[in-house]
Motif scaffolding. Structure first.
Motif, PDB file in Angstrom:
ATOM      1  N   LYS A 173       0.746 -11.939 -10.374  1.00 12.38           N
ATOM      2  CA  LYS A 173       1.204 -13.120  -9.765  1.00 12.38           C
ATOM      3  C   LYS A 173       1.421 -13.597  -8.868  1.00 12.38           C
ATOM      4  CE  LYS A 173       5.874 -13.241 -11.836  1.00 12.38           C
ATOM      5  NZ  LYS A 173       6.635 -12.788 -13.617  1.00 12.38           N
ATOM      6  N   ASP A 178      -3.880 -10.007 -16.823  1.00 15.81           N
ATOM      7  CA  ASP A 178      -2.987  -9.880 -17.057  1.00 15.81           C
ATOM      8  C   ASP A 178      -2.199 -10.918 -16.115  1.00 15.81           C
ATOM      9  OD1 ASP A 178      -0.641 -10.283 -18.145  1.00 15.81           O
ATOM     10  OD2 ASP A 178      -0.027  -7.974 -18.258  1.00 15.81           O
ATOM     11  N   ASN A 212       0.999 -11.538 -15.772  1.00 16.65           N
ATOM     12  CA  ASN A 212       2.293 -10.965 -14.794  1.00 16.65           C
ATOM     13  C   ASN A 212       2.093  -9.501 -14.318  1.00 16.65           C
ATOM     14  OD1 ASN A 212       3.784 -13.020 -16.516  1.00 16.65           O
ATOM     15  ND2 ASN A 212       3.629 -11.486 -18.566  1.00 16.65           N
ATOM     16  N   ASN A 243      -0.143 -15.741 -21.561  1.00 20.37           N
ATOM     17  CA  ASN A 243      -0.180 -14.811 -20.414  1.00 20.37           C
ATOM     18  C   ASN A 243      -1.591 -14.039 -19.545  1.00 20.37           C
ATOM     19  OD1 ASN A 243       2.116 -16.491 -19.498  1.00 20.37           O
ATOM     20  ND2 ASN A 243       2.981 -14.405 -20.065  1.00 20.37           N
TER      21      ASN A 243
END
Length: 169
Positions: free
Chosen positions: A158, A151, A153, A136
């Protein structure tokens, strides 16, 4: 010195008078040179090379419109990394988004491209692209950190995710 030169001259004269020439021993034509055959890079090796090179550029600064190791913008970085691995892709994120095959978020593989809308306006058109590196995470270029590991996430990223494409099939 004169004695050494005389000894050398005498030895040389003896070689030629005996009918042996040092030059005759050398070939008069060059041997044909053969190029090593170019090895075809497998798809898996090409993807590995892309990801390795993408990571190697970590820390390169952001530069608006940048396409070189002196500084990149997001799509300039992705285009540069793929070009170094003999894959031609478009220059801007929206055009790159039109290439390749759609990949579901759960099916991402290293080397896939991830697309984001970072404009703040509702749109399905990408304004940002990065290279997925597994777990991820993707390599991308931000104005603050330049080329860095991001990242997926993270709340910011996101919320702006549009989808992914596989360029190398």
């Amino acid at each position: 010195m004169k004695k050494q030169f005389f000894a050398f001259g005498l030895a040389t004269m003896m070689m030629f008078s005996a009918g042996t020439s040092a030059l005759a021993a050398a070939p008069t034509t060059k041997a044909p040179t053969t190029k090593a055959p170019t090895q075809k890079v497998t798809k898996d090796q090409q993807i590995k090379n892309i990801v390795t090179y993408a990571k190697k550029l970590k820390g390169t600064p952001y530069k608006e419109g940048g396409t070189t190791t002196k500084g990149f913008d997001a799509s300039g970085y992705v285009q540069h990394v793929f070009a170094k691995n003999n894959v031609k892709i478009a220059r801007n994120s929206a055009d790159i988004q039109k290439q390749g095959t759609n990949v579901a978020l759960g099916k991402l593989k290293e080397g896939d491209l991830v697309f984001y809308n970072t404009t703040g306006k509702p749109s399905k058109k990408a304004s940002f692209v990065g290279i997925y590196i597994g777990k991820n995470q993707f390599m991308g270029v931000t104005t603050k950190n330049g080329v860095s590991v991001i990242d997926m996430n993270n709340k910011y990223w996101k919320s702006k995710y549009l989808g992914a494409k596989r360029i190398i099939k």
